[in-house]
Write a protein that holds these residues in place. Structure first.
Motif, PDB file in Angstrom:
ATOM      1  N   ARG A  47      -5.485  -3.829  -4.821  1.00 19.24           N
ATOM      2  CA  ARG A  47      -5.241  -3.939  -3.384  1.00 19.24           C
ATOM      3  C   ARG A  47      -6.225  -3.077  -2.598  1.00 19.24           C
ATOM      4  NH1 ARG A  47       1.343  -3.913  -4.142  1.00 19.24           N
ATOM      5  NH2 ARG A  47       1.507  -6.163  -4.558  1.00 19.24           N
ATOM      6  N   SER A  48      -6.551  -1.916  -3.111  1.00 21.89           N
ATOM      7  CA  SER A  48      -7.556  -1.078  -2.442  1.00 21.89           C
ATOM      8  C   SER A  48      -8.923  -1.745  -2.476  1.00 21.89           C
ATOM      9  CB  SER A  48      -7.617   0.292  -3.106  1.00 21.89           C
ATOM     10  OG  SER A  48      -6.415   1.008  -2.918  1.00 21.89           O
ATOM     11  N   LEU A 102       0.831  -1.200   0.000  1.00 21.50           N
ATOM     12  CA  LEU A 102       0.000   0.000   0.000  1.00 21.50           C
ATOM     13  C   LEU A 102       0.865   1.249   0.000  1.00 21.50           C
ATOM     14  CD1 LEU A 102      -2.626  -1.060   2.680  1.00 21.50           C
ATOM     15  CD2 LEU A 102      -3.033  -0.844   0.233  1.00 21.50           C
ATOM     16  N   ARG A 141      -5.951   3.580   6.471  1.00 20.95           N
ATOM     17  CA  ARG A 141      -6.523   2.322   6.971  1.00 20.95           C
ATOM     18  C   ARG A 141      -6.368   2.194   8.479  1.00 20.95           C
ATOM     19  NH1 ARG A 141      -5.950   1.934   1.904  1.00 20.95           N
ATOM     20  NH2 ARG A 141      -6.692   0.272   0.547  1.00 20.95           N
ATOM     21  N   SER A 158      -9.047  -4.303   0.137  1.00 18.71           N
ATOM     22  CA  SER A 158      -9.279  -3.701   1.454  1.00 18.71           C
ATOM     23  C   SER A 158     -10.757  -3.382   1.667  1.00 18.71           C
ATOM     24  CB  SER A 158      -8.437  -2.425   1.601  1.00 18.71           C
ATOM     25  OG  SER A 158      -7.067  -2.730   1.682  1.00 18.71           O
ATOM     26  N   ILE A 175     -10.822   4.209   3.842  1.00 19.70           N
ATOM     27  CA  ILE A 175     -10.139   3.597   2.705  1.00 19.70           C
ATOM     28  C   ILE A 175     -10.325   4.453   1.454  1.00 19.70           C
ATOM     29  CG2 ILE A 175     -10.138   1.597   1.155  1.00 19.70           C
ATOM     30  CD1 ILE A 175     -10.888  -0.108   3.595  1.00 19.70           C
ATOM     31  N   ALA A 220      -2.343   5.689   1.906  1.00 17.91           N
ATOM     32  CA  ALA A 220      -3.431   4.719   1.966  1.00 17.91           C
ATOM     33  C   ALA A 220      -3.316   3.855   3.212  1.00 17.91           C
ATOM     34  CB  ALA A 220      -3.412   3.847   0.717  1.00 17.91           C
ATOM     35  N   LEU A 240      -2.361  -1.434  -7.557  1.00 19.30           N
ATOM     36  CA  LEU A 240      -2.747  -0.626  -6.393  1.00 19.30           C
ATOM     37  C   LEU A 240      -4.266  -0.580  -6.257  1.00 19.30           C
ATOM     38  CD1 LEU A 240      -0.297   2.433  -6.490  1.00 19.30           C
ATOM     39  CD2 LEU A 240      -0.196   0.410  -5.033  1.00 19.30           C
ATOM     40  N   ARG A 241      -4.953  -0.448  -7.370  1.00 19.82           N
ATOM     41  CA  ARG A 241      -6.420  -0.422  -7.332  1.00 19.82           C
ATOM     42  C   ARG A 241      -6.962  -1.764  -6.825  1.00 19.82           C
ATOM     43  NH1 ARG A 241      -8.232   4.035 -10.889  1.00 19.82           N
ATOM     44  NH2 ARG A 241      -6.433   4.738 -12.098  1.00 19.82           N
ATOM     45  N   ILE A 283     -12.505   3.868  -6.498  1.00 17.02           N
ATOM     46  CA  ILE A 283     -11.223   3.233  -6.822  1.00 17.02           C
ATOM     47  C   ILE A 283     -11.116   2.989  -8.321  1.00 17.02           C
ATOM     48  CG2 ILE A 283      -9.875   1.113  -6.515  1.00 17.02           C
ATOM     49  CD1 ILE A 283     -11.105   0.982  -3.671  1.00 17.02           C
ATOM     50  N   GLU A 297      -7.461   6.610  -0.778  1.00 17.55           N
ATOM     51  CA  GLU A 297      -7.279   6.470  -2.219  1.00 17.55           C
ATOM     52  C   GLU A 297      -6.999   7.823  -2.873  1.00 17.55           C
ATOM     53  OE1 GLU A 297      -7.145   3.572  -5.321  1.00 17.55           O
ATOM     54  OE2 GLU A 297      -7.173   3.496  -3.134  1.00 17.55           O
TER      55      GLU A 297
END
Length: 305
Positions: free
Chosen positions: A212-213, A35, A43, A216, A88, A39, A209-210, A195, A92
């Motif tokens: 992983r977001s 992350l 979290r 989350s 979260i 970001a 990265l998107r 996202i 972003e």
């Protein structure tokens, strides 16, 4: 009230499990969170604020003298999950904009299917389904909105007797839980849309990265559903165990016992999994989606700065 005190208790019980899960995630190869710094900070803030909001909702419900105090406390996990989702989404927006004169972009269209790992989607569906099954079981077994009652048939000189337990996760709880989870899912959908549509970052692996977001976001839903499932299943299981040996157990009560016990197990397992998905999404999102064909890219002229 049954559900209110059980939620903070279950959080304390789950804390060692959560810590062990994070240590295992590191040992299994998650050398980093995957992350961006902003970001990750979002979290942590969202997780702490979410726990505080959940506890405040429970305490507020427990301090009231309303008959619906238990069902109102069941909104705590959904409220905490919504706070985490908002954090979260805010994290972003902290990703830095591209600082290069020429950047490359894939011609492959981003969709929710490329954004959300299949394993994360399966975990969300599983935890919500288990919560729905537990809540529906309580609804079917309850004598009314928040009471479980059972009677022994007359025998000889015994005219029969019965007992009632409450609060019990019946219809009142089911409606509250369904409303809270519906709002949670809608907020999660909004976070996924953000996202999906946010501006590109200066990271070469922006799609990863998107993903992983998005993982989350799914983890926040798993956490909230699990935090609700465990205490509700405990409240469902307790009276079903107390009446054994003294009253005739129906097939529905027997099934309810197994469903409640299974809900507790699934919820306890989902708590550390959900937290790992939120804080270490690299556990599930290690790479981008597999392209069916070679990924085409296009160079786009931009202004640095």
């Amino acid at each position: 009230m049954v559900v209110g005190p059980l939620l903070p208790l279950m959080m304390l019980v789950a804390l060692p499990v959560v810590l062990i899960a994070l240590l295992l995630a590191r040992a299994l190869g998650a050398e980093r969170t995957g992350l961006h710094r902003g970001a990750l900070a979002a979290r942590w803030v969202g997780l702490l604020l979410g726990m505080v909001v959940m506890m405040l909702v429970i305490v507020a419900a427990a301090s009231g003298r309303s008959a619906d105090a238990g069902s109102l406390a069941a909104l705590g996990p959904a409220a905490g999950g919504i706070v985490l989702l908002l954090a979260i989404a805010a994290g972003e927006l902290t990703l830095p904009a591209p600082q290069v004169a020429v950047r490359r972009a894939s011609l492959r269209r981003r969709t929710l299917g490329t954004l959300l790992p299949r394993a994360a989607a399966v975990l969300v569906a599983l935890t919500l389904a288990v919560l729905a099954l537990v809540a529906l079981t309580g609804l079917l077994l309850a004598a009314d909105g928040s009471t479980f009652a059972i009677e022994a048939p007359p025998s000889g000189d015994d005219l029969g007797h019965g007992v009632a337990y409450g609060p019990f996760p019946g219809g009142d709880y089911t409606v509250t839980i369904a409303a809270g989870m519906l709002i949670l899912v809608l907020v999660a959908g909004g976070a996924l849309a953000l996202i999906l549509r946010r501006r590109p970052s200066d990271d070469a692996h922006d799609l990863l990265l998107r993903r992983r977001s998005a993982t989350s976001v799914a983890g926040a839903v798993v956490l909230a559903a699990a935090a609700c499932t465990v205490p509700v299943a405990l409240a469902l299981l307790r009276p079903l165990l107390l009446v054994r040996g003294e009253y005739a157990i129906t097939a529905g009560m027997q099934a309810g016992t197994w469903i409640a016990a299974s809900g507790i197990v699934v919820g306890l397992l989902a708590l550390p999994l959900g937290l790992a998905m939120v804080m270490v999404p690299e556990v599930l999102a290690r790479s981008g989606p597999r392209a069916r064909a070679s990924a085409a890219t296009v160079a786009v002229e931009g202004v640095a700065g």
